[in-house]
Design a protein around this motif. Structure first.
Motif, PDB file in Angstrom:
ATOM      1  N   LEU A 139     -21.886 -15.083  20.236  1.00 49.35           N
ATOM      2  CA  LEU A 139     -21.632 -13.695  19.846  1.00 49.35           C
ATOM      3  C   LEU A 139     -20.201 -13.580  19.319  1.00 49.35           C
ATOM      4  CD1 LEU A 139     -23.288 -11.873  22.876  1.00 49.35           C
ATOM      5  CD2 LEU A 139     -24.271 -12.325  20.628  1.00 49.35           C
ATOM      6  N   LEU A 194     -15.735  -8.657  19.047  1.00 48.87           N
ATOM      7  CA  LEU A 194     -16.506  -7.410  19.166  1.00 48.87           C
ATOM      8  C   LEU A 194     -16.708  -7.019  20.621  1.00 48.87           C
ATOM      9  CD1 LEU A 194     -16.950  -7.992  16.177  1.00 48.87           C
ATOM     10  CD2 LEU A 194     -19.369  -7.463  16.477  1.00 48.87           C
ATOM     11  N   LEU A 204     -19.337  -4.958  23.392  1.00 45.88           N
ATOM     12  CA  LEU A 204     -20.807  -4.872  23.498  1.00 45.88           C
ATOM     13  C   LEU A 204     -21.355  -3.711  22.675  1.00 45.88           C
ATOM     14  CD1 LEU A 204     -21.793  -5.752  27.167  1.00 45.88           C
ATOM     15  CD2 LEU A 204     -21.662  -7.213  25.171  1.00 45.88           C
ATOM     16  N   GLU A 209     -20.177  -2.653  19.867  1.00 45.46           N
ATOM     17  CA  GLU A 209     -20.197  -3.106  18.467  1.00 45.46           C
ATOM     18  C   GLU A 209     -21.300  -4.147  18.256  1.00 45.46           C
ATOM     19  OE1 GLU A 209     -15.446  -2.497  17.393  1.00 45.46           O
ATOM     20  OE2 GLU A 209     -16.100  -4.298  18.427  1.00 45.46           O
ATOM     21  N   VAL A 210     -21.484  -5.016  19.255  1.00 44.46           N
ATOM     22  CA  VAL A 210     -22.560  -6.012  19.162  1.00 44.46           C
ATOM     23  C   VAL A 210     -23.901  -5.297  18.969  1.00 44.46           C
ATOM     24  CG1 VAL A 210     -23.902  -7.699  20.516  1.00 44.46           C
ATOM     25  CG2 VAL A 210     -21.410  -7.870  20.423  1.00 44.46           C
ATOM     26  N   SER A 211     -24.086  -4.221  19.715  1.00 47.16           N
ATOM     27  CA  SER A 211     -25.341  -3.478  19.622  1.00 47.16           C
ATOM     28  C   SER A 211     -25.549  -2.904  18.215  1.00 47.16           C
ATOM     29  CB  SER A 211     -25.362  -2.358  20.664  1.00 47.16           C
ATOM     30  OG  SER A 211     -26.598  -1.714  20.633  1.00 47.16           O
ATOM     31  N   VAL A 236     -28.719  -9.979  24.870  1.00 45.67           N
ATOM     32  CA  VAL A 236     -29.134  -9.841  23.462  1.00 45.67           C
ATOM     33  C   VAL A 236     -30.538 -10.435  23.277  1.00 45.67           C
ATOM     34  CG1 VAL A 236     -28.672 -10.623  21.093  1.00 45.67           C
ATOM     35  CG2 VAL A 236     -26.791  -9.804  22.518  1.00 45.67           C
ATOM     36  N   LYS A 285     -20.849  -7.060  10.835  1.00 49.27           N
ATOM     37  CA  LYS A 285     -20.166  -7.889  11.837  1.00 49.27           C
ATOM     38  C   LYS A 285     -18.823  -8.370  11.288  1.00 49.27           C
ATOM     39  CE  LYS A 285     -20.612 -11.927  11.675  1.00 49.27           C
ATOM     40  NZ  LYS A 285     -19.765 -12.816  10.887  1.00 49.27           N
ATOM     41  N   ASN A 320     -15.282  -7.613  12.790  1.00 53.58           N
ATOM     42  CA  ASN A 320     -14.486  -8.774  13.193  1.00 53.58           C
ATOM     43  C   ASN A 320     -13.086  -8.731  12.584  1.00 53.58           C
ATOM     44  OD1 ASN A 320     -14.955 -10.882  14.930  1.00 53.58           O
ATOM     45  ND2 ASN A 320     -16.302 -11.989  13.563  1.00 53.58           N
ATOM     46  N   ASP A 334     -17.130 -18.837  16.578  1.00 49.37           N
ATOM     47  CA  ASP A 334     -18.113 -18.117  17.403  1.00 49.37           C
ATOM     48  C   ASP A 334     -19.522 -18.708  17.313  1.00 49.37           C
ATOM     49  OD1 ASP A 334     -16.098 -16.358  18.029  1.00 49.37           O
ATOM     50  OD2 ASP A 334     -16.678 -14.853  16.546  1.00 49.37           O
ATOM     51  N   TRP A 351     -21.542 -18.294  14.990  1.00 52.44           N
ATOM     52  CA  TRP A 351     -22.373 -17.176  14.542  1.00 52.44           C
ATOM     53  C   TRP A 351     -23.525 -17.638  13.653  1.00 52.44           C
ATOM     54  CZ3 TRP A 351     -23.831 -12.358  15.291  1.00 52.44           C
ATOM     55  CH2 TRP A 351     -24.513 -11.709  14.273  1.00 52.44           C
TER      56      TRP A 351
END
Lengths: 281, 201
Positions: free
Chosen positions: A86, A90, A92, A94-96, A141, B7, B11, B61, B63
């Motif tokens: 992840l 970020l 959580l 923002e992750v969402s 997630v 993202k 970031n 990360d 990603w």
């Protein structure tokens, strides 16, 4: 019906070859994928997820070749890939927001319910999380977009026993739906022993066995004795043996050992250890 | 692609303030000194630095592994970097035209300079992104720095020569730079996609 079928998957690197790996993950089951570090677990998982192109053979997920899975198919998979995947900058929250645009069936409420259950702060950046918290966030997630299949590469690695137990509890809950299945790799075999229906053991890039967990216990046992006593069991009875200071110990096939021979129960860790480090007859 | 793009923006939001400062600073330097080259050079820097930083974060990360396992396509991953680069480069470059609000800047030479740097900014991005995808950020960073310095040196030299040549030469030079940058974009994206297609994660 298999959610995953791996058939003769081969991948060559300069210093390692994954050689003709084959096994299945039936729907409604938990398959533990065990082997020492560098045995080929992560490479196989990458092949299943289409992250690497195998040199031969391949994997089928939901009956389709891994390389041709659509976005919708992949949305049915929840993946936790060992190290944190992840974005660490970020929170959580923002992750969402990001995941809402990655997964068509993303559920904010489920994600934050898991976050609360795992005591993960919503406004803290992921890089400030401990390793255990990062693993839990990744699992949250994976569990928040309606996945039917979880593919977990070393999800409990580096975690303390309490955190590992919490993650195993979540997986028990996930498996309450009989359409769900889990492929979980770990070198912490005790975790898998509690959870799995099947065990796949890989060593040196090759599958040693892929069997039901309970049948392994019926099939194998441990024998301890002198070299002469071990030799008396016969070659067919011994899977692998080790020399110790006080004699020999061996992983033996219960069915091949003469009746009345004193045997000890072989755990999955014992079986893995003898195959990985023991000498073959 | 929207998820990956979002993202990246989230970031990089910490760095955006720094970019904004650099842009304002060089814009002010250009306005005060009457030399548009300072700011034009910054626009080239902006087109590459944002995707480069985003890719560096993603490498750290893991990603790409996660995104590919979750249904983001290799095409979306590759193209989202171009979207990010363009989303920063185009507004910063477009801001160059604000200079023309100042009467003393309204010269043909300045117009050619802005247009030429627009093309060169795109061309640098076209060249750097496939290299980054192929080599990774660390190895490609050196190439990027060398390329930006080389482009700047080339621009200074070329500007002097073109200025001396006069006539239609400056117009042809700026049209050529724009053409290379714009035509190079789909070519670069195709090369990047091909790199991504066969990449193991």
């Amino acid at each position: 019906m298999n959610n995953i079928s791996v058939r003769g998957m081969t991948k060559k690197f300069n210093d390692f070859t994954l050689g003709g790996v084959s096994f299945d993950v039936p729907a409604g089951s938990v398959v533990g994928f065990i082997g020492e570090n560098g045995a080929g677990k992560s490479t196989t998982i990458k092949g299943i997820l289409g992250l690497i192109a195998p040199n031969g053979g391949g994997a089928y997920v939901f009956g389709k070749p891994a390389a041709s899975l659509s976005k919708e198919d992949k949305n049915r998979i929840g993946a936790v890939l060992g190290e944190n995947c992840l974005p660490e900058n970020l929170t959580l929250k923002e992750v969402s927001v990001v995941m809402k645009h990655i997964f068509t069936a993303w559920q904010d409420s489920a994600f934050f319910a898991f976050a609360d259950r795992f005591a993960l702060p919503r406004d803290k950046k992921i890089r400030e999380f401990s390793r255990g918290m990062q693993q839990k966030a990744a699992l949250a997630v994976a569990l928040s977009h309606g996945a039917e299949l979880l593919i977990l590469d070393e999800p409990t690695s580096g975690l303390d026993p309490v955190a590992r137990d919490e993650i195993l509890d979540i997986l028990y809950d996930f498996m309450q739906d009989e359409r769900h299945s889990v492929l979980i790799s770990s070198h912490i075999v005790s975790d898998l022993e509690k959870l799995c229906d099947y065990i796949v053991f890989i060593h040196g890039g090759k599958i040693v066995f892929a069997e039901e967990k309970d049948s392994l216990k019926e099939k194998y046992a441990l024998f301890r004795g002198s070299a002469e006593e071990l030799a008396a069991l016969g070659r067919n009875a011994v899977a692998a043996y080790m020399r110790g200071d006080f004699g020999m110990s061996a992983l033996v096939y219960r069915g091949e050992v003469p009746a009345g021979t004193p045997l000890e129960r072989a755990g999955i860790e014992d079986i893995m250890l003898y195959y990985a480090r023991g000498e073959r007859v | 692609m929207k998820g990956t793009f979002l993202k990246d923006i989230m970031n990089l939001k910490g760095q955006m303030l720094y970019y904004a400062f650099v842009i304002v600073f060089f814009f002010a330097v250009g306005a005060i000194t009457g030399n548009i080259y300072f700011y034009a050079g910054v626009s080239i820097f902006c087109g590459v630095v944002a995707p480069l930083s985003a890719i560096a974060y993603d490498e750290k990360d893991n990603w790409d592994k996660f995104a590919l396992a979750s249904g983001v396509s290799r095409k979306e991953l590759a193209f989202s970097r171009y979207a990010l680069g363009l989303s920063l480069f185009v507004p910063v470059w477009a801001l160059s035209f604000v200079f023309f609000a100042i009467p003393s800047f309204r010269t043909a030479e300045n117009l050619y300079t802005v247009l030429t740097f627009g093309g060169l900014g795109l061309a640098v991005m076209d060249a750097v992104l496939p290299l980054v995808f192929k080599l990774g950020v660390e190895k490609a960073r050196t190439v990027y720095i060398v390329l930006v310095v080389a482009v700047m040196a080339f621009c200074v030299g070329a500007a002097s020569l073109i200025g001396l040549a006069g006539g239609y030469v400056p117009l042809v030079a700026c049209a050529a730079a724009l053409a290379v940058g714009v035509i190079g974009l789909p070519v670069s994206a195709a090369v990047s996609l091909s790199v991504y297609k066969y990449k193991d994660f």
